[in-house]
Write a protein that holds these residues in place. Structure first.
Motif, mmCIF file in Angstrom:
data_model
loop_
_atom_site.group_PDB
_atom_site.id
_atom_site.type_symbol
_atom_site.label_atom_id
_atom_site.label_comp_id
_atom_site.label_asym_id
_atom_site.label_seq_id
_atom_site.Cartn_x
_atom_site.Cartn_y
_atom_site.Cartn_z
ATOM 1 N N UNK A 43 89.522 108.994 -32.298
ATOM 2 C CA UNK A 43 90.384 109.627 -33.304
ATOM 3 C C UNK A 43 89.988 109.145 -34.697
ATOM 4 N N UNK A 44 88.731 108.860 -34.893
ATOM 5 C CA UNK A 44 88.251 108.371 -36.186
ATOM 6 C C UNK A 44 88.353 109.453 -37.256
ATOM 7 N N UNK A 45 88.364 108.996 -38.504
ATOM 8 C CA UNK A 45 88.389 109.893 -39.662
ATOM 9 C C UNK A 45 89.600 110.828 -39.632
ATOM 10 N N UNK A 46 90.781 110.229 -39.476
ATOM 11 C CA UNK A 46 92.037 110.962 -39.581
ATOM 12 C C UNK A 46 92.945 110.204 -40.544
ATOM 13 N N UNK A 47 94.242 110.487 -40.485
ATOM 14 C CA UNK A 47 95.219 109.807 -41.351
ATOM 15 C C UNK A 47 96.302 109.153 -40.511
ATOM 16 N N UNK A 48 95.908 108.585 -39.390
ATOM 17 C CA UNK A 48 96.849 107.982 -38.441
ATOM 18 C C UNK A 48 97.348 106.646 -38.982
ATOM 19 N N UNK A 49 98.663 106.417 -38.872
ATOM 20 C CA UNK A 49 99.253 105.186 -39.389
ATOM 21 C C UNK A 49 99.806 104.282 -38.295
ATOM 22 N N UNK A 50 99.956 104.796 -37.077
ATOM 23 C CA UNK A 50 100.595 104.015 -36.015
ATOM 24 C C UNK A 50 99.860 104.184 -34.698
ATOM 25 N N UNK A 51 99.833 103.108 -33.896
ATOM 26 C CA UNK A 51 99.244 103.120 -32.558
ATOM 27 C C UNK A 51 100.308 103.111 -31.468
ATOM 28 N N UNK A 52 101.533 103.459 -31.810
ATOM 29 C CA UNK A 52 102.638 103.347 -30.869
ATOM 30 C C UNK A 52 102.426 104.201 -29.625
ATOM 31 N N UNK A 53 101.770 105.353 -29.767
ATOM 32 C CA UNK A 53 101.583 106.245 -28.613
ATOM 33 C C UNK A 53 100.752 105.597 -27.520
ATOM 34 N N UNK A 54 99.875 104.663 -27.881
ATOM 35 C CA UNK A 54 99.054 103.984 -26.873
ATOM 36 C C UNK A 54 99.935 103.230 -25.888
ATOM 37 N N UNK A 55 101.053 102.717 -26.362
ATOM 38 C CA UNK A 55 101.981 101.992 -25.495
ATOM 39 C C UNK A 55 102.972 102.914 -24.806
ATOM 40 N N UNK A 56 103.345 104.013 -25.473
ATOM 41 C CA UNK A 56 104.436 104.844 -24.975
ATOM 42 C C UNK A 56 103.993 106.001 -24.087
ATOM 43 N N UNK A 57 102.820 106.596 -24.355
ATOM 44 C CA UNK A 57 102.408 107.811 -23.655
ATOM 45 C C UNK A 57 101.696 107.468 -22.350
ATOM 46 N N UNK A 58 102.205 107.956 -21.193
ATOM 47 C CA UNK A 58 101.576 107.643 -19.894
ATOM 48 C C UNK A 58 100.133 108.125 -19.779
ATOM 49 N N UNK A 59 99.729 109.123 -20.582
ATOM 50 C CA UNK A 59 98.368 109.630 -20.464
ATOM 51 C C UNK A 59 97.326 108.647 -20.987
ATOM 52 N N UNK A 60 97.783 107.548 -21.604
ATOM 53 C CA UNK A 60 96.869 106.497 -22.063
ATOM 54 C C UNK A 60 96.659 105.424 -20.997
ATOM 55 N N UNK A 61 97.182 105.650 -19.805
ATOM 56 C CA UNK A 61 97.180 104.626 -18.767
ATOM 57 C C UNK A 61 95.785 104.125 -18.426
ATOM 58 N N UNK A 62 94.799 105.020 -18.378
ATOM 59 C CA UNK A 62 93.450 104.639 -17.968
ATOM 60 C C UNK A 62 92.502 104.414 -19.147
ATOM 61 N N UNK A 63 93.022 104.429 -20.360
ATOM 62 C CA UNK A 63 92.167 104.316 -21.541
ATOM 63 C C UNK A 63 91.502 102.946 -21.601
ATOM 64 N N UNK A 64 90.184 102.964 -21.818
ATOM 65 C CA UNK A 64 89.419 101.718 -21.901
ATOM 66 C C UNK A 64 88.643 101.600 -23.218
ATOM 67 N N UNK A 65 88.332 102.730 -23.847
ATOM 68 C CA UNK A 65 87.542 102.725 -25.078
ATOM 69 C C UNK A 65 88.304 103.516 -26.139
ATOM 70 N N UNK A 66 88.657 102.861 -27.239
ATOM 71 C CA UNK A 66 89.443 103.506 -28.285
ATOM 72 C C UNK A 66 88.752 103.324 -29.632
ATOM 73 N N UNK A 67 88.490 104.465 -30.299
ATOM 74 C CA UNK A 67 87.851 104.467 -31.611
ATOM 75 C C UNK A 67 88.859 105.012 -32.620
#
Length: 482
Positions: free
Chosen positions: A297-321
């Motif tokens: 999700x590089x080169x955006x205007x994101x201010x928070x990473x809260x979804x990484x903790x809250x959204x179940x679809x991030x369960x298997x995420x291993x590489x985050x840019x």
């Protein structure tokens, strides 16, 4: 030839009930495609022979000998032809002798090019041109034209050649057709994708599916590369495209691709990479495809990473840019599955003011994960020098850009901080205690010296010095008069 024979073995018809012949037909025809093995080649000096009333088999011929032999042995009843190991510079498929054929095979030879065009209303149902070193560069006109009139074709075997052009006109017709293109690894994947579209998926069957590969063009700005992938990748890609459209916020047009296959719980699972970079996002995307292991999700205007903790679809995420965004801290990752399992987190060029090391410390007790944080300008104080700086130096091997983490206010790199730069505290009276004690000791020494001097003068001269004589008498003076 054993491999070629085995390809058609599953299509073998039931045994004939006719009386045995010198060359039993059941051994000669394998399904719709007439095909013979080398052991059946003519041994009487001829290059071609008739093996039954409708089938002709030729071996080890060139263009001249093939024309000569076929002119003699082919009849109006001949419908099956197999030529094994032919060396032909130009194969002209417009010859009238091919008009009545229903099965035509030229295999295991060396054909320079295919020219001409099969006659209109040709009866050919099976065409086998496998293992002939055919190249699209030598097909003049292109590969589409020779087969344009093969309206009854149901089996095409062009395997084990060097083709780089796909016979799209054949597989896009409204008829069922089986195609074997295995062994042509540089056929464009985009052509396979067109052939596998929904309107054709029930009509086109790819023989040797698991051994069929295609060339996938990859572009990185000015750099172009070609990757060879199994065509199963294309089916997976089509399914992923559907999942990609469900990512929220809607209509951000993320791209999804298979990352790799992994054996999980005795099942092969396809792992997914999602690219939502440069999409003007203000928050992390949600509802990622199942088994998403990589997100960019590089080169955006994101201010928070809260979804990484809250959204179940991030369960298997291993590489985050999340490079080049507006993220101020990583504390929202504390306690998430991602922070326990990640392999790479790159959060360079954001707005981090401080690094909460306790969020990452437990993860770095294990080896493997990598972290990139360069390009952030932290608020540096005494705690930064006492806690963060040693932590960066201790984990320098897994934080490759640790020297690029800067202090705001042009104070330089965090790992170059000096204690005197940032560790200052207000002074109080305790800072002067040693001076006070020293002064008191000095006064005491002077006082003892003065008293000793006055006592010596009194004993030797019989009078007290003037300062002592003028001092008022004290109750304890009687002790000195005895």
């Amino acid at each position: 030839m054993e491999e070629v024979d085995s390809k058609y073995k599953s299509m073998e018809p039931p045994p004939s009930t006719e009386n045995p012949k010198p060359e039993p037909r059941v051994e000669l025809k394998l399904g719709k495609c007439f095909h013979m093995s080398r052991e059946h080649c003519p041994t009487d000096g001829h290059k071609c022979k008739r093996v039954d009333p409708v089938s002709v088999f030729c071996c080890d011929v060139d263009n001249f000998r093939l024309k000569e032999a076929l002119a003699i042995i082919m009849t109006q009843n001949t419908t099956n032809l197999h030529v094994l190991n032919a060396t032909i510079d130009e194969l002209d498929v417009s010859q009238s002798i091919f008009r009545r054929l229903t099965s035509m095979a030229l295999t295991d030879g060396n054909i320079g090019k295919i020219v001409g065009q099969f006659p209109k209303y040709s009866s050919i149902a099976c065409l086998n041109i496998s293992n002939n070193n055919l190249s699209s560069a030598t097909l003049k006109p292109p590969i589409q034209r020779p087969f344009a009139y093969l309206f009854t074709l149901t089996v095409l075997d062009a395997s084990s050649n060097n083709l780089t052009e796909f016979p799209l006109s054949l597989v896009q017709s409204n008829r069922k057709i089986s195609v074997d293109l295995s062994g042509n690894n540089y056929l464009p994947c985009k052509n396979f994708a067109k052939a596998m579209e929904l309107n054709n998926s029930s009509l086109v069957t790819f023989l040797n599916y698991n051994k069929t590969y295609c060339a996938l063009d990859l572009r990185f700005n000015w750099f172009k590369d070609v990757t060879i992938v199994q065509i199963e990748y294309l089916r997976m890609q089509k399914e992923l495209n559907v999942s990609c459209r469900n990512i929220k916020p809607a209509n951000i047009n993320c791209t999804c691709s298979p990352e790799r296959l992994e054996l999980m719980n005795d099942e092969v699972t396809k792992l997914v990479a999602v690219d939502c970079s440069q999409r003007h996002l203000k928050e992390m995307p949600t509802d990622l495809p199942p088994n998403t292991v990589q997100l960019n999700v590089s080169y955006n205007n994101i201010t928070s990473l809260q979804a990484v903790s809250d959204d179940p679809s991030y369960e298997h995420l291993r590489f985050l840019f999340v490079d080049h965004n507006d993220i101020a801290n990583i504390i929202e990752l504390e306690g998430s599955k991602f922070i326990d399992n990640f392999r790479l987190l790159t959060i360079t060029h954001n707005k981090l003011r401080t690094i909460h090391t306790y969020v990452l410390s437990n993860r770095y007790d294990k080896t493997g994960p990598a972290l990139l944080m360069g390009g952030n300008y932290l608020h540096c104080d005494c705690n930064t020098e006492k806690v963060l700086k040693p932590w960066l130096l201790e984990n320098s091997k897994i934080i490759p850009d640790f020297k690029e983490l800067q202090c705001e206010g042009s104070m330089g790199a965090v790992v170059e901080l000096k204690e005197l730069q940032v560790c200052h505290s207000p002074r109080d009276w305790t800072d002067y205690i040693y001076y006070i004690i020293g002064l008191e000791v000095m006064v005491l020494v002077l006082l003892i010296s003065k008293v000793s001097y006055d006592y010596w003068v009194f004993k030797t001269a019989g009078y007290l010095p003037w300062p002592a004589n003028k001092m008022p008498r004290l109750p304890c003076d009687w002790l000195c008069e005895r």
